[in-house]
Design a protein around this motif. Structure first.
Motif, PDB file in Angstrom:
ATOM      1  N   LEU A   1       0.830  -1.335  -0.110  1.00 16.44           N
ATOM      2  CA  LEU A   1      -0.081  -0.011   0.162  1.00 16.44           C
ATOM      3  C   LEU A   1       0.764   1.318   0.027  1.00 16.44           C
ATOM      4  N   GLY A   2       1.937   1.024   0.643  1.00 14.77           N
ATOM      5  CA  GLY A   2       2.685   2.409   0.761  1.00 14.77           C
ATOM      6  C   GLY A   2       3.525   2.604  -0.609  1.00 14.77           C
ATOM      7  N   TRP A   3       3.759   1.541  -1.439  1.00 13.00           N
ATOM      8  CA  TRP A   3       4.340   1.817  -2.694  1.00 13.00           C
ATOM      9  C   TRP A   3       3.388   2.395  -3.598  1.00 13.00           C
ATOM     10  N   LEU A   4       1.938   1.832  -3.434  1.00 17.13           N
ATOM     11  CA  LEU A   4       0.899   2.376  -4.399  1.00 17.13           C
ATOM     12  C   LEU A   4       0.670   3.886  -4.119  1.00 17.13           C
ATOM     13  N   LEU A   5       0.819   4.088  -2.786  1.00 13.67           N
ATOM     14  CA  LEU A   5       0.593   5.703  -2.413  1.00 13.67           C
ATOM     15  C   LEU A   5       1.842   6.336  -3.028  1.00 13.67           C
ATOM     16  N   LEU A   6       3.018   5.823  -2.923  1.00 16.79           N
ATOM     17  CA  LEU A   6       4.147   6.613  -3.691  1.00 16.79           C
ATOM     18  C   LEU A   6       3.805   6.674  -5.186  1.00 16.79           C
ATOM     19  N   ILE A   7       3.491   5.782  -5.529  1.00 17.31           N
ATOM     20  CA  ILE A   7       3.312   5.757  -7.532  1.00 17.31           C
ATOM     21  C   ILE A   7       2.231   6.892  -7.624  1.00 17.31           C
ATOM     22  N   SER A   8       1.201   6.867  -6.780  1.00 18.81           N
ATOM     23  CA  SER A   8      -0.038   7.667  -6.875  1.00 18.81           C
ATOM     24  C   SER A   8       0.399   9.057  -6.899  1.00 18.81           C
ATOM     25  N   LEU A   9       1.367   9.395  -5.830  1.00 15.80           N
ATOM     26  CA  LEU A   9       2.122  10.535  -5.718  1.00 15.80           C
ATOM     27  C   LEU A   9       2.925  11.236  -6.832  1.00 15.80           C
ATOM     28  N   ALA A  10       3.528  10.290  -7.304  1.00 12.29           N
ATOM     29  CA  ALA A  10       4.592  10.534  -8.296  1.00 12.29           C
ATOM     30  C   ALA A  10       4.108  10.696  -9.801  1.00 12.29           C
ATOM     31  N   TRP A  11       3.069   9.691 -10.050  1.00  9.25           N
ATOM     32  CA  TRP A  11       2.340   9.640 -11.281  1.00  9.25           C
ATOM     33  C   TRP A  11       0.686   9.911 -11.190  1.00  9.25           C
ATOM     34  N   PRO A  12       0.245  10.995 -11.012  1.00 10.74           N
ATOM     35  CA  PRO A  12      -1.283  11.147 -10.657  1.00 10.74           C
ATOM     36  C   PRO A  12      -1.963  10.641 -11.836  1.00 10.74           C
ATOM     37  N   GLY A  13      -1.434  10.727 -12.996  1.00 10.30           N
ATOM     38  CA  GLY A  13      -2.379  10.104 -14.105  1.00 10.30           C
ATOM     39  C   GLY A  13      -2.655   8.654 -13.881  1.00 10.30           C
ATOM     40  N   VAL A  14      -1.821   7.983 -13.378  1.00  6.79           N
ATOM     41  CA  VAL A  14      -1.952   6.321 -13.122  1.00  6.79           C
ATOM     42  C   VAL A  14      -3.242   6.110 -12.245  1.00  6.79           C
ATOM     43  N   VAL A  15      -3.389   7.025 -11.248  1.00  4.85           N
ATOM     44  CA  VAL A  15      -4.496   6.815 -10.603  1.00  4.85           C
ATOM     45  C   VAL A  15      -5.761   7.199 -10.995  1.00  4.85           C
ATOM     46  N   SER A  16      -5.645   8.503 -11.803  1.00  2.30           N
ATOM     47  CA  SER A  16      -6.989   8.999 -12.373  1.00  2.30           C
ATOM     48  C   SER A  16      -7.476   8.244 -13.503  1.00  2.30           C
ATOM     49  N   ALA A  17      -6.470   7.312 -14.003  1.00  2.02           N
ATOM     50  CA  ALA A  17      -7.110   6.661 -15.106  1.00  2.02           C
ATOM     51  C   ALA A  17      -7.884   5.517 -14.577  1.00  2.02           C
ATOM     52  N   GLN A  18      -7.377   4.881 -13.403  1.00  5.29           N
ATOM     53  CA  GLN A  18      -8.074   3.781 -12.648  1.00  5.29           C
ATOM     54  C   GLN A  18      -9.249   4.205 -11.957  1.00  5.29           C
ATOM     55  N   SER A  19      -9.378   5.354 -11.539  1.00 11.48           N
ATOM     56  CA  SER A  19     -10.588   5.698 -10.725  1.00 11.48           C
ATOM     57  C   SER A  19     -12.002   6.144 -11.497  1.00 11.48           C
ATOM     58  N   TYR A  20     -12.819   6.091 -10.750  1.00 16.39           N
ATOM     59  CA  TYR A  20     -14.066   6.503 -11.669  1.00 16.39           C
ATOM     60  C   TYR A  20     -15.036   7.327 -10.858  1.00 16.39           C
ATOM     61  N   ARG A  21     -15.977   8.023 -11.363  1.00 21.22           N
ATOM     62  CA  ARG A  21     -16.916   8.787 -10.681  1.00 21.22           C
ATOM     63  C   ARG A  21     -18.333   8.083 -10.787  1.00 21.22           C
ATOM     64  N   GLU A  22     -18.952   8.152  -9.606  1.00 19.12           N
ATOM     65  CA  GLU A  22     -20.404   7.497  -9.778  1.00 19.12           C
ATOM     66  C   GLU A  22     -21.463   8.709  -9.771  1.00 19.12           C
ATOM     67  N   MET A  23     -22.390   8.493 -10.693  1.00 17.80           N
ATOM     68  CA  MET A  23     -23.397   9.759 -11.059  1.00 17.80           C
ATOM     69  C   MET A  23     -24.662   9.103 -11.132  1.00 17.80           C
ATOM     70  N   SER A  24     -25.507   9.792 -10.526  1.00 14.39           N
ATOM     71  CA  SER A  24     -26.949   9.639 -10.747  1.00 14.39           C
ATOM     72  C   SER A  24     -27.479  10.168 -12.190  1.00 14.39           C
ATOM     73  N   LEU A  25     -28.616   9.630 -12.359  1.00 13.18           N
ATOM     74  CA  LEU A  25     -29.187   9.950 -13.681  1.00 13.18           C
ATOM     75  C   LEU A  25     -29.578  11.402 -13.694  1.00 13.18           C
ATOM     76  N   ARG A  26     -29.850  11.873 -12.761  1.00 11.67           N
ATOM     77  CA  ARG A  26     -29.935  13.636 -12.711  1.00 11.67           C
ATOM     78  C   ARG A  26     -28.739  14.205 -12.857  1.00 11.67           C
ATOM     79  N   GLU A  27     -27.658  13.744 -12.243  1.00  5.53           N
ATOM     80  CA  GLU A  27     -26.351  14.402 -12.210  1.00  5.53           C
ATOM     81  C   GLU A  27     -26.000  14.117 -13.531  1.00  5.53           C
ATOM     82  N   ALA A  28     -25.933  12.963 -14.397  1.00  2.00           N
ATOM     83  CA  ALA A  28     -25.807  12.665 -15.705  1.00  2.00           C
ATOM     84  C   ALA A  28     -26.277  13.707 -16.648  1.00  2.00           C
ATOM     85  N   LEU A  29     -27.652  13.786 -16.498  1.00  3.76           N
ATOM     86  CA  LEU A  29     -28.097  14.777 -17.373  1.00  3.76           C
ATOM     87  C   LEU A  29     -27.812  16.416 -17.203  1.00  3.76           C
ATOM     88  N   ASP A  30     -27.699  16.602 -16.026  1.00  4.61           N
ATOM     89  CA  ASP A  30     -27.316  18.145 -15.730  1.00  4.61           C
ATOM     90  C   ASP A  30     -25.844  18.142 -16.236  1.00  4.61           C
TER      91      ASP A  30
END
Length: 523
Positions: free
Chosen positions: A129-158
């Protein structure tokens, strides 16, 4: 360096900053959990990435502020240095502990309260976990590519209404028409003429003339009416675009939810097949059955694995489609985990208020207003002016001018007026055709809704209760030896087909309900 009162004061300040940084980080983890990110490791990686800058800024400001005290050598330095040294050195270590050790402790503590998404027996190690955190701080694009955002239908339409390029373009056109309507009154250019020289005799003469043309008041009124009609047509076009976009987003959204619920259904079936495979293997080892049953169970497990992979690929396709429709940069997930169970459906009886037809009405109004404006352009222009002439430097002549400019022949405005007439006629014909098509589609929708209502009634009142009864009884009967493997497999397949078919009926209902809102312009 010995401990002193100033060093004790430094420890007090250090504890306050360190606790503040920890509260900032843990508080954001909790906010992410409330926003719908249930995976603990994903929360930690995303939260550490986002809160990296605030934590570093808090530590850096305090450290840089005490740096002159730590380097001072003048009078009173023996009092200042312990305080500054404790704060600077402590913040360096406290920042590292906040970014690495604190998330590890949060992960261990959270493991007691929530289910892990990884297979049983595999626990994240603190070192990994410590190495994962170190990688996430050094290369934020790696984490952002794996993360996702949950949206309700109303949020998606807006989000789509606020960020999609087509809506932004139409909004700019509407604002341009509104601006032109506010500035409809514009004067013709002022004609200025100046003459100097021997005009009438040998002496030097000088003359000046000013002339201004004015349109009749009806011209400016018709011009403003035209741009106001353009504004209403642009707003109607935006409503039409939103209505069509809403239908596509709703269908894609519920299709994704259907695939997610189907994935849960496949996972439940996989769990049952794994139990079945263990029972078949045990019976083969004890000599109760032949190896054929074990081979058949293994084959079913492999086929189910393929179905789960195909379903996952379909979910990826729907996610890409949803991102495209929303013009969203992040990976998306619907917040719903299962399809909403049907309520009383909306009724659509007439397409008269459909946004398409309303847009045609406003477009025809634009052509009529444009025709009236072009007709006003063919009317004469009034002229007024002033003329002054000086002869030989001794005599002035003052003359007031008035006139009229009359268009002769076939002007460009007349051609444009006739073209607006033809365009208005063409729009009327297109509107009539679109209205007939909408009426036919509405009749088909009503038949589909009636059929879907019958299907839901059949599954909810007859098929599903019986399928659930079979599901509860078959495995126990097979385990006790009352059913052979072939009977059990056939029964389980029938139960799965009934449950999957019911999900498909629920999906069809959600699509029909979205179409009902589409008919009524509800988005």
């Amino acid at each position: 360096m010995p401990f002193s009162i100033s060093a004790g004061v430094g420890f007090i300040a250090l504890f306050g900053v360190a606790v503040l940084n920890g509260i900032v980080l843990i508080g954001y983890f909790n906010d992410l959990e409330e926003a719908g990110i249930r995976h603990r490791i994903r929360r930690i990686l995303r939260g550490t990435e986002v809160r990296l800058r605030p934590v570093l800024m808090t530590a850096a400001v305090a450290s840089l502020g005490f740096l002159p005290m730590a380097l001072s050598t003048g009078a009173g330095a023996e009092v200042q240095k312990p305080l500054a040294t404790v704060v600077i050195g402590g913040l360096l270590s406290a920042t590292a502990l906040t970014l690495f050790v604190l998330p590890v402790l949060y992960s261990w503590q959270g493991g007691r309260k929530e289910k892990k998404l990884k297979p049983p027996g595999r626990k994240p190690k603190a070192f990994a976990l410590g190495w994962l955190l170190l990688i996430s701080l050094a290369w934020p694009g790696v984490v952002s590519a794996q993360s996702y955002r949950e949206m309700s239908l109303r949020e998606a339409l807006d989000w789509a209404y606020a960020h999609h390029e087509s809506f932004l373009l139409t909004q700019n056109q509407v604002e341009q028409a509104q601006y032109q309507a506010r500035h409809a009154f514009t004067l013709e250019p002022l004609d200025v003429q100046f003459q100097f020289g021997n005009l009438n005799n040998a002496a030097t003469d000088m003359s000046m003339a000013l002339t201004q043309a004015f349109a009749l008041p009806g011209f400016y009124r018709q011009k403003k009416t035209f741009f106001e009609a353009q504004t209403r047509a642009g707003m109607a076009l935006m409503e039409r675009q939103k209505n069509e976009m809403a239908l596509a987003i709703k269908k894609a959204y519920f299709q994704w939810v259907f695939l997610r619920e189907k994935a849960d259904l496949l996972a439940a079936r996989d769990s049952l097949l794994q139990q079945l495979l263990r029972v078949a293997t045990l019976r083969e080892q004890t000599g109760e059955t032949s190896p054929l049953n074990t081979h058949r169970a293994t084959l079913e497990v492999l086929q189910l694995k393929r179905q789960k992979a195909e379903n996952q690929r379909e979910m990826s396709v729907q996610e890409a489609l949803l991102r495209q429709l929303l013009n969203h940069p992040d990976s998306l997930r619907p917040r719903l985990s299962r399809l909403p169970r049907p309520q009383e459906a909306l009724l659509a009886n007439s397409p008269q208020n459909h946004p398409d037809l309303l847009w045609f009405n406003h477009s025809i109004e634009v052509q009529q207003a444009q025709k009236a404006w072009f007709a006003a352009q063919r009317k004469p222009l009034l002229q007024a002016g002033y003329f002054n002439m000086r002869e030989g430097g001794t005599f002035n002549r003052h003359v007031m001018l008035a006139g009229i400019r009359v268009p002769l022949g076939r002007s460009e405005a007349r051609n444009a007026q006739e073209n607006a007439d033809r365009h208005a006629l063409l729009l009327s014909q297109e509107k009539a055709l679109r209205e007939r098509i909408l009426t036919q589609e509405l009749e088909q929708w009503q038949e589909k809704m009636a059929l879907n209502r019958q299907q839901r009634q059949y599954y909810e009142e007859e098929a599903l209760p019986l399928a659930r009864l079979i599901r509860d009884k078959t495995f126990e009967s097979y385990r006790l030896g009352d059913l052979d493997y072939g009977q059990f497999a056939q029964s389980r397949q029938e139960v799965f087909e009934v449950e999957n078919a019911y999900l498909r009926v629920l999906l069809d209902y959600q699509h029909l309900e979205a179409e009902a809102e589409y008919w009524q312009g509800i988005y």
